[in-house]
Design an enzyme around this catalytic site. Structure first.
Site, PDB file in Angstrom:
ATOM      1  N   GLY A 122      -7.516  24.474 -16.134  1.00  0.00           N
ATOM      2  CA  GLY A 122      -7.557  23.117 -15.338  1.00  0.00           C
ATOM      3  C   GLY A 122      -6.096  23.524 -14.022  1.00  0.00           C
ATOM      4  O   GLY A 122      -5.679  24.662 -14.851  1.00  0.00           O
TER       5      GLY A 122
ATOM      6  N   ARG B  31     -18.800  29.243 -26.538  1.00  0.00           N
ATOM      7  CA  ARG B  31     -19.622  30.059 -25.010  1.00  0.00           C
ATOM      8  C   ARG B  31     -19.163  31.385 -25.728  1.00  0.00           C
ATOM      9  O   ARG B  31     -19.843  32.441 -24.987  1.00  0.00           O
ATOM     10  CB  ARG B  31     -18.249  30.101 -23.933  1.00  0.00           C
ATOM     11  CG  ARG B  31     -18.367  28.615 -22.992  1.00  0.00           C
ATOM     12  CD  ARG B  31     -17.391  28.599 -22.016  1.00  0.00           C
ATOM     13  NE  ARG B  31     -16.182  28.209 -22.970  1.00  0.00           N
ATOM     14  CZ  ARG B  31     -15.220  27.417 -22.193  1.00  0.00           C
ATOM     15  NH1 ARG B  31     -15.059  27.794 -21.155  1.00  0.00           N
ATOM     16  NH2 ARG B  31     -14.297  26.859 -22.915  1.00  0.00           N
TER      17      ARG B  31
HETATM   18  C1  UD1 Z   1      -7.881  24.189 -22.465  1.00  0.00           C
HETATM   19  C2  UD1 Z   1      -7.023  23.402 -21.142  1.00  0.00           C
HETATM   20  C3  UD1 Z   1      -7.582  23.943 -19.834  1.00  0.00           C
HETATM   21  C4  UD1 Z   1      -6.670  25.527 -19.765  1.00  0.00           C
HETATM   22  C5  UD1 Z   1      -7.278  26.430 -20.394  1.00  0.00           C
HETATM   23  C6  UD1 Z   1      -6.218  27.921 -21.140  1.00  0.00           C
HETATM   24  C7  UD1 Z   1      -7.559  21.336 -22.012  1.00  0.00           C
HETATM   25  C8  UD1 Z   1      -8.694  20.078 -22.113  1.00  0.00           C
HETATM   26  N1  UD1 Z   1      -7.858  21.998 -21.747  1.00  0.00           N
HETATM   27  O1  UD1 Z   1      -9.450  24.484 -21.588  1.00  0.00           O
HETATM   28  O2  UD1 Z   1      -6.055  22.838 -18.543  1.00  0.00           O
HETATM   29  O3  UD1 Z   1      -6.450  25.999 -18.522  1.00  0.00           O
HETATM   30  O4  UD1 Z   1      -7.002  26.042 -21.572  1.00  0.00           O
HETATM   31  O5  UD1 Z   1      -6.520  28.803 -22.004  1.00  0.00           O
HETATM   32  O6  UD1 Z   1      -6.544  21.505 -22.977  1.00  0.00           O
HETATM   33  N2  UD1 Z   1      -9.431  23.527 -29.634  1.00  0.00           N
HETATM   34  C9  UD1 Z   1      -9.058  22.467 -31.115  1.00  0.00           C
HETATM   35  N3  UD1 Z   1     -10.196  21.749 -31.187  1.00  0.00           N
HETATM   36  C10 UD1 Z   1     -10.587  20.601 -30.230  1.00  0.00           C
HETATM   37  C11 UD1 Z   1     -10.408  21.405 -29.272  1.00  0.00           C
HETATM   38  C12 UD1 Z   1     -10.284  23.066 -28.954  1.00  0.00           C
HETATM   39  O7  UD1 Z   1      -8.014  23.207 -31.714  1.00  0.00           O
HETATM   40  O8  UD1 Z   1     -10.756  19.629 -31.031  1.00  0.00           O
HETATM   41  C13 UD1 Z   1      -8.385  24.602 -29.472  1.00  0.00           C
HETATM   42  C14 UD1 Z   1      -9.632  25.544 -29.227  1.00  0.00           C
HETATM   43  O9  UD1 Z   1      -9.998  26.739 -30.532  1.00  0.00           O
HETATM   44  C15 UD1 Z   1      -8.733  26.956 -28.251  1.00  0.00           C
HETATM   45  C16 UD1 Z   1      -8.052  25.254 -27.517  1.00  0.00           C
HETATM   46  O10 UD1 Z   1      -7.889  25.149 -28.220  1.00  0.00           O
HETATM   47  O11 UD1 Z   1      -8.283  27.826 -29.206  1.00  0.00           O
HETATM   48  C17 UD1 Z   1      -8.354  25.868 -26.815  1.00  0.00           C
HETATM   49  O12 UD1 Z   1      -9.817  25.163 -26.761  1.00  0.00           O
HETATM   50  P1  UD1 Z   1     -10.979  25.424 -25.460  1.00  0.00           P
HETATM   51  O13 UD1 Z   1     -11.936  24.702 -25.307  1.00  0.00           O
HETATM   52  O14 UD1 Z   1     -10.117  26.712 -25.247  1.00  0.00           O
HETATM   53  O15 UD1 Z   1     -10.156  24.786 -23.969  1.00  0.00           O
HETATM   54  P2  UD1 Z   1     -10.345  24.932 -22.664  1.00  0.00           P
HETATM   55  O16 UD1 Z   1     -11.430  24.195 -22.131  1.00  0.00           O
HETATM   56  O17 UD1 Z   1     -10.223  26.257 -22.393  1.00  0.00           O
HETATM   57 CA    CA Z   2     -10.187  28.380 -23.831  1.00  0.00          CA
END
Ligand code: UD1
Ligand code: CA
Length: 475
Positions: free
Chosen positions: A137, A15
């Site tokens: 979430g 994004r």
């Molecule tokens: C996530 C939460 C959501 C919460 C929000 C708050 C989940 C499924 N959802 O959503 O409930 O309200 O954060 O900000 O957890 N990342 C990894 N590996 C992965 C996927 C993500 O390291 O495979 C890291 C990303 O770099 C990031 C963080 O985890 O720093 C959150 O991931 P992101 O995709 O931004 O989750 P949200 O959709 O924001």
């Molecule tokens: Ca996030």
């Protein structure tokens, strides 16, 4: 219970629409991830594990702290999968605190509140009431008001989307509990990902106590997923830091128009005008005044000094009661003692200026050592570079450098010496004497100003002087 912090930083951040990995996007001049790592350190954890994947080497290089434990998540299969990559590195008996690389403004105080219940065996969840829950979430509670589970926005129905209590993503739990819960997580959702958030529902059904800790403000827990949120986080941090400066006694012309991208210490009654940018370590003594549009990076300024509008100071130290600018530039290694004046369009690099010395207009001082009470006239240049080497210039106390002097380094101007205006000084000059190099002035009797040439006469004269192929000027 020893504390192991796991920071999730492997996501791409689609994004953001950027070539820079999301966790390296700059907030107040530093990567998002840097803010999170520094806050984690405030808890004195036994270890900090950073789960990285997207932009791997770049992320590691941007955070070169030797003690970080880098865990590779080769494929980004979700936040639950990400935490699972780190767990083998975490001792069974420790408490795990999960932070997100894109949630940069959370405070150490809030994190301490989150870790406390985990020490007694609970799964502790940081939640927040937000005015605009979009993208987060949602916390689903049962009829008794107890947390039942978390539903991601993409998987939520209309009623669930209306819930304004959101998951911040941050949680803490005993390592053994978290491991067991994660083993139960499946990727049966809209994104086909292993959601960390699913551990909450599993804890509830599995009889693990779930504790929700409310964040003190939505700002602390905001996720930075796109450039708009990045700007919002920047504004929030700007407000927070401006407030801290005012609490320390500084007067800000406008708290919304100051950018603090580093650590700033202020004395009493400091005044900062609009559009001041402070980076790195900046220390301002009592009653220092910074005019509009000044940029300071790694600078120390003594009491009562005034920096006038549009001056740029980097890696410089300035003594007490100095006058700098407007439009002055202090480059790395500028060291100004008390009561020094550096005026408009004066550049000072790797140069010491003794107490009371002045360079008020249009001057370059590079690699110079200038004594006390020296007057450097307008347009003076230390010619410190011969095309291959940099050379020093030494100017003794009370010397007077006339305007437009070229001091060809290495060269010494003796104490109390005077250099005549327009001189090119190539040989060191003795103390107390006048030195000058100057062509004799002549008067040309009967000289006439040129008359306007016809186009043909002009072309002929250019061809004669420059050769037949020379281009004529347009008019
Ligand atoms: C996530 C939460 C959501 C919460 C929000 C708050 C989940 C499924 N959802 O959503 O409930 O309200 O954060 O900000 O957890 N990342 C990894 N590996 C992965 C996927 C993500 O390291 O495979 C890291 C990303 O770099 C990031 C963080 O985890 O720093 C959150 O991931 P992101 O995709 O931004 O989750 P949200 O959709 O924001
Ligand atoms: Ca996030």
């Amino acid at each position: 219970m020893p504390l192991s912090v796991v920071i999730l930083a492997a996501g791409q951040g689609r994004r953001m629409n950027s070539d820079l990995p999301k966790v390296l996007q700059p907030l107040a001049g530093r990567p998002l991830l840097r803010h999170v790592v520094d806050t984690a350190r405030a808890l004195a954890p036994a270890a900090v594990h950073v789960v990285h994947g997207h932009g791997g080497e770049r992320v590691r290089a941007a955070l070169a702290d030797p003690d970080l434990d880098w865990v590779l998540q080769a494929e980004q299969l979700g936040t639950g999968h990400a935490v699972r990559q780190a767990l083998p590195r975490v001792p069974e008996t420790s408490c795990v605190l999960v932070l997100y690389g894109d949630v940069p403004l959370v405070s150490a105080t809030t994190l301490r509140r989150l870790v406390a219940p985990a020490a007694t065996g609970a799964l502790a969840l940081l939640t927040a009431e937000v005015p605009e829950p979009k993208g987060y979430g949602r916390i689903v509670r049962d009829s008794n008001g107890r947390i039942a589970r978390i539903v991601e926005e993409r998987d939520a129905d209309a009623a669930q989307r209306a819930i304004r209590e959101v998951n911040t993503g941050l949680l803490a739990a005993p390592a053994a509990t978290l491991r067991r819960l994660l083993d139960g997580v499946r990727a049966d959702n809209a994104q086909r990902e292993y959601y960390l958030t699913d551990v909450v529902g599993l804890a509830v059904t599995g009889g693990v106590a779930v504790d929700a800790i409310q964040a003190p403000s939505p700002i602390e827990v905001m996720g930075v997923n796109d450039k708009l949120q990045l700007a919002e986080a920047e504004a929030a941090l700007r407000t927070r830091r401006a407030r801290a400066l005012m609490e320390a006694g500084a007067t800000l012309a406008d708290p919304a128009r100051i950018d603090i991208r580093g650590e700033v210490n202020v004395g009493r009654d400091v005044f900062l005008d609009v559009n001041v940018v402070l980076e790195g370590r900046v220390t301002l003594g009592d009653r220092v005044r910074l005019g509009p549009n000044c940029t300071l990076r790694d600078v120390t300024i003594g009491a009562d000094t005034q920096v006038h509008a549009n001056s740029v100071l980097e890696e410089a130290s300035v003594g007490e009661d100095c006058r700098i600018g407007p439009f002055a530039r202090l480059r790395p290694g500028a060291r100004l003692h008390a009561r020094v004046h550096v005026g408009n369009f004066v550049e000072v690099k790797n140069t010491e200026l003794g107490a009371g010395s002045k360079a008020n207009h249009l001057t370059y001082l590079g690699d110079a050592t200038v004594g006390r009470d020296v007057n450097v006239g307008a347009g003076t240049i230390t010619c410190n570079y011969d095309g291959q080497n940099k050379w020093p210039t030494v100017i003794g106390d009370r010397a007077f450098i006339g305007s437009g002097a070229m001091l060809v380094a290495p060269v010494r101007i003796g104490a109390g010496a005077t250099i005549g205006a327009g001189s090119t000084v190539t040989v060191s000059t003795p103390a107390g004497q006048l030195a000058l190099t100057r062509a004799k002035q002549i008067t040309v009797e009967g000289w006439q100003r040129p008359a306007k040439a016809t186009p043909d006469a002009k072309a002929a004269r250019i061809a004669e002087a420059l050769g037949p192929d020379a281009e004529s000027p347009k008019k």
